[in-house]
Scaffold this motif. Structure first.
Motif, PDB file in Angstrom:
ATOM      1  N   ILE A 149       0.808  -1.215   0.000  1.00  0.00           N
ATOM      2  CA  ILE A 149       0.000   0.000   0.000  1.00  0.00           C
ATOM      3  C   ILE A 149       0.844   1.269   0.000  1.00  0.00           C
ATOM      4  CG2 ILE A 149      -2.230  -0.814   0.885  1.00  0.00           C
ATOM      5  CD1 ILE A 149      -1.261  -0.209   3.665  1.00  0.00           C
ATOM      6  N   THR A 150       2.138   1.171   0.287  1.00  0.00           N
ATOM      7  CA  THR A 150       2.947   2.382   0.222  1.00  0.00           C
ATOM      8  C   THR A 150       3.411   2.643  -1.206  1.00  0.00           C
ATOM      9  OG1 THR A 150       4.792   1.010   0.900  1.00  0.00           O
ATOM     10  CG2 THR A 150       3.800   2.418   2.587  1.00  0.00           C
ATOM     11  N   ASN A 151       3.476   1.605  -1.996  1.00  0.00           N
ATOM     12  CA  ASN A 151       3.838   1.763  -3.391  1.00  0.00           C
ATOM     13  C   ASN A 151       2.620   2.305  -4.159  1.00  0.00           C
ATOM     14  OD1 ASN A 151       4.321   1.193  -6.125  1.00  0.00           O
ATOM     15  ND2 ASN A 151       5.845  -0.317  -5.529  1.00  0.00           N
ATOM     16  N   PRO A 152       2.747   3.509  -4.750  1.00  0.00           N
ATOM     17  CA  PRO A 152       1.543   4.154  -5.306  1.00  0.00           C
ATOM     18  C   PRO A 152       0.829   3.326  -6.382  1.00  0.00           C
ATOM     19  CG  PRO A 152       3.558   5.325  -5.944  1.00  0.00           C
ATOM     20  CD  PRO A 152       3.944   4.340  -4.902  1.00  0.00           C
ATOM     21  N   LEU A 153       1.606   2.731  -7.292  1.00  0.00           N
ATOM     22  CA  LEU A 153       0.977   1.979  -8.372  1.00  0.00           C
ATOM     23  C   LEU A 153       0.233   0.770  -7.811  1.00  0.00           C
ATOM     24  CD1 LEU A 153       0.877   2.400 -11.343  1.00  0.00           C
ATOM     25  CD2 LEU A 153       2.827   0.884 -11.616  1.00  0.00           C
ATOM     26  N   SER A 154       0.892   0.080  -6.917  1.00  0.00           N
ATOM     27  CA  SER A 154       0.287  -1.094  -6.297  1.00  0.00           C
ATOM     28  C   SER A 154      -0.975  -0.705  -5.536  1.00  0.00           C
ATOM     29  CB  SER A 154       1.312  -1.741  -5.363  1.00  0.00           C
ATOM     30  OG  SER A 154       0.702  -2.647  -4.512  1.00  0.00           O
ATOM     31  N   LEU A 155      -0.902   0.438  -4.825  1.00  0.00           N
ATOM     32  CA  LEU A 155      -2.062   0.909  -4.069  1.00  0.00           C
ATOM     33  C   LEU A 155      -3.232   1.182  -5.012  1.00  0.00           C
ATOM     34  CD1 LEU A 155      -3.281   1.880  -1.375  1.00  0.00           C
ATOM     35  CD2 LEU A 155      -2.457   4.158  -1.939  1.00  0.00           C
ATOM     36  N   THR A 156      -2.929   1.841  -6.152  1.00  0.00           N
ATOM     37  CA  THR A 156      -3.982   2.125  -7.132  1.00  0.00           C
ATOM     38  C   THR A 156      -4.669   0.842  -7.575  1.00  0.00           C
ATOM     39  OG1 THR A 156      -2.421   3.772  -7.955  1.00  0.00           O
ATOM     40  CG2 THR A 156      -4.460   3.463  -9.207  1.00  0.00           C
TER      41      THR A 156
END
Lengths: 508, 151
Positions: free
Chosen positions: A473-480
């Protein structure tokens, strides 16, 4: 090299005589699969994997992979052409993606315009096929360039999104779809763990060390499941087969269809690219939107040619669009593309961003062959539609046992074990039972294919983060991706709670 | 019917989930590398299945009052299904000891005749042609290997 050079090279591959033959074989079988009610594109492709594997066994690996995939993809989009035939002539859709075609197609046939309807379906499918291929050519390279920067965490989340998308739209109950997904993932963990080399769930039986073979499961669930269903339940169709009189559509037919074909091609393409949506949804949306756009919406359902042209174009465009996430991201968005992905993996070729760099022959050869295949289908379907229509009359009593025999042969030829044959039959029984009670099978197969990759990416990501789960969840792409995943599951749920009808995709 | 199936199935899935979870606990941790061993993922799966099947149990009991109709009016054909299923199981078990051609031929004849009695000539011709052509084509032309004839 630019895209055009790659494409030209692809055509060089596609024009090798054996590849022309494979494409032709693929589209002919595909059309037959489309025409026969009971065998869908999923079971058709699954059944043919072992057969193509044997046909190409003499070739070097990369060439064998190219030829096999050319044939299997041909079955996939060929089925989209064939599906319309029974919808129009018999009022029985050959595929779920041709269900809406029955509404106006059969009416046209009753008015003696069966030929025109079939021709427009073929022309629409051809135009849509070409449109979606152009989209594929234009988008493939840029998309895989973006995807190449994805880290393991991004991949993990993106694959979850793919699973959620298919589960969220498959079947009547999301819970059941998710259960099937988890069961698929579980089956994928059986065998020796690729990272640590530890045997999991094998209970010391060597036959399980290499894992459960995806092919056995896919053929069993789809092909045998469908056969058992037909054996179990009495078939009842007494609808007369409509006669085909004149094949060429009139000028006014063409004029009325041009708009729907154009619009639906583009709509279908984009719906195909979305995971989970696929050909069935595309055909529904196309029908609805054409009806809304039409000057006299009342004529829909009474033999309006736009009601045939639109959906038939849309489902074909969607099958082309569905190749994009498969080829560029390595994430199949539907059951059929999941099975195609299994075929890629059998040849040790990993679809995904690296496919275009490591195996340009395979990727571009496939794309080029799809141009060729669509042209073949147009030629095949116009004058030869009468011959294909005859396939409908194949007696079931011969067809069903032969499908069982072909499944047994196919699985044995690849696996050489009695265990796999028993598993095959077991999967057939479970496939029938589960599908009958609205447990969708596509998510299971998709999960089985994606499972090992999901796990590896998850563990790679966690290794990078030292076991800290917040990396996702801290990785923006992964969170998206995760947020979209959640929305994809929650929104249909809310819509259902409010009593809205959610269109579900049986083909997905 | 679907509802009863759902209840049974959800219990079965629940049990599978529990078994999967406990069995996953027994997987040994990898000695080297990261803190994420080979058991985390299966454990997660087991837990998810437990939760989902519990949800399905709940849903299937809640749905009780709403759904009663939709009983299949067409009678399922247990007899022919069981005969063909039995024949198929026998077929795959005897495939290796008795060879491809004989078992395939026998299976097809039984299955054809189960689906429709009579018309022996097409039955025998199609069954013989299929098993013969597949065997000959695969073994002699494509160079594959299938169990031959019993010696």
């Amino acid at each position: 090299m630019g895209t055009l050079d790659y494409l030209l090279n692809g055509f060089l591959v596609a024009f090798q005589w054996h590849n022309i033959l494979f494409a032709l074989l693929g589209v002919v079988i595909g059309t037959a699969v489309g025409v026969l009610p009971g065998i869908g594109p999923m079971s058709g492709v699954a059944l043919l994997i072992p057969i193509t594997a044997t046909l190409t066994s003499g070739l070097p690996v990369e060439m064998a992979a190219t030829s096999s995939i050319i044939l299997l993809a041909g079955v996939y989009y060929g089925a989209m052409y064939g599906g319309s035939t029974t919808s129009i002539l018999l009022n029985t859709p050959g595929e779920s993606s041709s269900v809406v075609t029955t509404l106006d197609g059969y009416q046209m046939a009753r008015q003696g315009r069966a030929g025109a309807a079939l021709a427009i379906a073929a022309i629409g499918s051809f135009v849509a096929g070409i449109v979606s291929l152009i989209g594929l050519v234009l988008l493939a390279q840029p998309l895989s360039k973006i995807a190449i920067d994805f880290g393991p965490a991004d991949y993990f989340s993106l694959m979850l999104l793919g699973l959620a998308a298919v589960s969220g739209l498959a079947g009547k109950s999301v819970t059941k779809a998710l259960i099937m997904t988890v069961v698929g993932l579980m089956l994928g963990t059986i065998g020796i763990d690729a990272v640590s080399g530890i045997a999991r769930f094998t209970y010391d039986s060597p036959i399980l060390f290499s894992g459960i073979e995806f092919l056995t499961i896919a053929v069993g669930l789809f092909a045998l499941g469908e056969v058992f269903k037909t054996i179990f339940e009495k078939e009842t169709h007494d609808e007369p087969v409509a006669k085909i009189t004149r094949i060429l559509p009139t000028k006014s037919d063409l004029k009325q269809s041009a708009g729907p074909i154009g619009r639906s091609s583009i709509l279908g393409f984009f719906l195909g690219v979305l995971p989970g949506a696929g050909a069935t949804l595309a055909s529904f949306f196309s029908y609805i939107s054409e009806k809304k756009l039409s000057k006299n919406p009342d004529s829909f359902g009474k033999g309006n040619i736009a009601g045939v042209a639109g959906p038939e174009s849309a489902n074909n465009a969607a099958s082309g669009g569905a190749m994009i996430p498969l080829l560029t991201l390595g994430i199949p968005g539907s059951g059929t593309t999941a099975i195609l992905m299994g075929a890629f993996i059998m040849y040790n070729i990993q679809p995904g961003p690296l496919l275009f760099e490591e195996h340009p022959q395979v990727a571009w050869g496939l794309i080029a062959s799809m141009f060729l295949g669509n042209l073949m289908l147009l030629i095949l379907n116009m004058p030869m539609v009468r011959i294909f229509a005859k396939i409908i009359e194949t007696p079931k009593k011969y067809l069903l046992p032969l499908i069982i025999a072909i499944s047994v042969f196919g699985v044995y030829a690849v696996q050489y074990t009695t265990f796999d044959l028993l598993l095959l039959i077991g999967c057939g029984v479970f496939g029938y039972l589960l599908a009958k009670h609205d447990y969708p099978l596509a998510p299971l197969v998709l999960a089985l294919v994606l499972g090992p990759m999901i796990e590896n990416n998850m563990r790679r990501a966690l290794t990078i983060s030292n076991g800290d789960f917040s990396i996702f969840i801290t990785n923006p792409l992964s969170l998206t991706f995760l947020v979209i995943t959640l929305l994809w599951l929650v929104i249909p749920l809310i819509l259902r709670m409010r009593g809205k009808n959610v269109i579900i995709s049986e083909e997905a | 019917m679907t509802l009863r199936f759902d209840r049974i199935a959800s219990f079965v899935f629940f049990i599978i989930g529990v078994l999967f979870f406990t069995e996953a606990l027994k997987i040994s941790d990898s000695a080297y590398g990261s803190s994420v061993g080979p058991k985390i993922f299966p454990m997660g799966l087991g837990a998810s299945l437990i939760v989902l099947s519990a949800l399905l149990i709940f849903q299937s009991f809640k749905a009780k009052s709403i759904k009663t109709a939709e009983d299949e009016s067409d009678s399922p054909q247990y007899k022919r299904f069981l005969i063909i299923l039995g024949a198929a199981i026998g077929y795959v078990l005897l495939l290796e000891p008795f060879g491809y051609v004989i078992t395939t031929f026998v299976f097809l004849v039984i299955a054809f005749q189960t689906l429709e009695r009579g018309k022996w000539l097409p039955t025998v011709v199609i069954a013989a042609a299929f098993s013969g052509i597949i065997y000959y084509g695969y073994v002699n032309i494509l160079g594959g290997s299938l169990p031959g004839f019993p010696v």
